[in-house]
Enzyme design. Structure first.
Site, PDB file in Angstrom:
ATOM      1  N   GLY A  17      25.111 232.447  17.021  1.00 19.87           N
ATOM      2  CA  GLY A  17      25.848 231.201  16.886  1.00 19.87           C
ATOM      3  C   GLY A  17      25.516 230.385  15.651  1.00 19.87           C
ATOM      4  O   GLY A  17      25.328 230.916  14.546  1.00 19.87           O
ATOM      5  N   TYR A 164      23.455 215.872  30.815  1.00 25.90           N
ATOM      6  CA  TYR A 164      23.593 216.520  29.507  1.00 25.90           C
ATOM      7  C   TYR A 164      23.620 215.486  28.390  1.00 25.90           C
ATOM      8  O   TYR A 164      22.947 215.633  27.363  1.00 25.90           O
ATOM      9  CB  TYR A 164      24.860 217.367  29.473  1.00 25.90           C
ATOM     10  CG  TYR A 164      25.183 217.947  28.111  1.00 25.90           C
ATOM     11  CD1 TYR A 164      24.363 218.914  27.538  1.00 25.90           C
ATOM     12  CD2 TYR A 164      26.302 217.525  27.397  1.00 25.90           C
ATOM     13  CE1 TYR A 164      24.649 219.443  26.278  1.00 25.90           C
ATOM     14  CE2 TYR A 164      26.596 218.043  26.147  1.00 25.90           C
ATOM     15  CZ  TYR A 164      25.771 219.006  25.594  1.00 25.90           C
ATOM     16  OH  TYR A 164      26.057 219.525  24.348  1.00 25.90           O
TER      17      TYR A 164
END
Length: 297
Positions: A17, A164
């Site tokens: 990534g 999160y």
């Protein structure tokens, strides 16, 4: 032309990534890269290992050091830092890229997931900086770059995934604090965030997205390169977006970064209408300095 040739980068989450793309961009300059990740054997669902990433970095022209490391464990971070310094002679750049994501509302968030996100995101960002800083302070152009968003207390970014959001903003607060703490020592500490969603494994964690409406990680790698090659004393304390950095150095056509030509990518989390932060005087001032440096280079 600004280059990372001979610089040593310590990159978390570099086996795939965004982290790997930043590593490859540096490798094309001839940089040294410590690949910090847990995946040393093929994962059944995720591409890439520290070894496959190392092979790509070497092929691109860099030198690679694959280090299996769980960044939740400070002793493993310390060992990885020591091996990096032993191999390459120091550390010039820390990239806090590794991140855990779990987009669940409060009642559907197990505490083990809460703990994981805070360990990998906020805690590891601080721990890696703490471990690398003694070596960064010896570099002639030290940088810490963290993949985290501009702090934004708009309730919409908390409502659906409070756990999160707190963990990502924790990473940003580390940037805020360290930039102020180490400004006099010349260590640049910045954050970088994409304006749109990026094609990574984390993209699969976001429900309801049409496939293909994303950008490639290369846009963040190019933006990171522009930041990391700038003078550390001049460009620090910024919460940048990929688009704002690239615009500052003269790149305004982002279509080549689109995963699917002609398909507009989805906007990313945490950004308001002023997606490039130009209404923030601090960001605007730093972007001007960044642009001036690269135009002169």
């Amino acid at each position: 032309m600004a280059t990372l040739k001979g610089k040593t980068l310590f990159i978390t989450g570099a086996s795939r990534g965004i982290g790997k793309e930043i590593a490859l961009r540096a490798a094309r300059d001839g940089a040294n890269v410590a690949i910090i990740a847990k995946t040393d054997e093929p994962h059944p669902k995720l591409p890439g290992t520290i070894h496959s990433a190392a092979a790509e970095i070497e092929e691109a022209g860099g030198k690679a050091l694959p280090l299996k490391t769980d960044i939740r464990e400070e002793d493993q971070i310390a060992e990885a830092v020591a091996k990096t310094v032993e191999t390459f002679g120091g550390i010039d750049i820390l990239i806090n890229n590794a991140s855990a994501i779990n987009l669940t509302p409060t009642l559907q968030t197990p505490m083990k997931r809460f703990d994981l996100m805070h360990q990998v995101n906020t805690r590891a960002t601080f721990a890696c900086a703490q471990a690398c800083l003694p070596h960064l302070l010896k570099s002639d152009n030290p940088h810490i770059l963290t993949m985290s968003p501009p702090p934004n207390l708009s309730p919409q970014w908390f409502a659906n995934h409070t756990a999160y959001t707190i963990s990502k903003y924790g990473m940003s607060l580390v940037t805020l604090g360290l930039a102020a703490e180490f400004a006099d020592e010349g260590v640049a500490v910045n954050s970088l965030w994409p304006v749109t969603v990026i094609e990574t494994a984390a993209l699969n964690m976001i429900p309801g997205l049409e496939q293909g409406r994303a950008r490639t990680p290369q846009i963040l790698a190019d933006a990171a390169h522009a930041i990391l090659t700038a003078p550390s004393r001049d460009v620090t304390g910024g919460f940048f977006t990929d688009e704002s950095v690239l615009e500052a150095i003269g790149i305004t056509d982002f279509e080549p970064y689109n995963l699917t030509p002609g398909k507009a990518p989805y906007p990313d989390f945490f950004l308001e209408l002023d997606r490039n932060g130009k209404n923030d005087p601090q960001v605007a001032r730093l972007l001007t300095k960044l642009g001036s440096f690269h135009k002169a280079a």
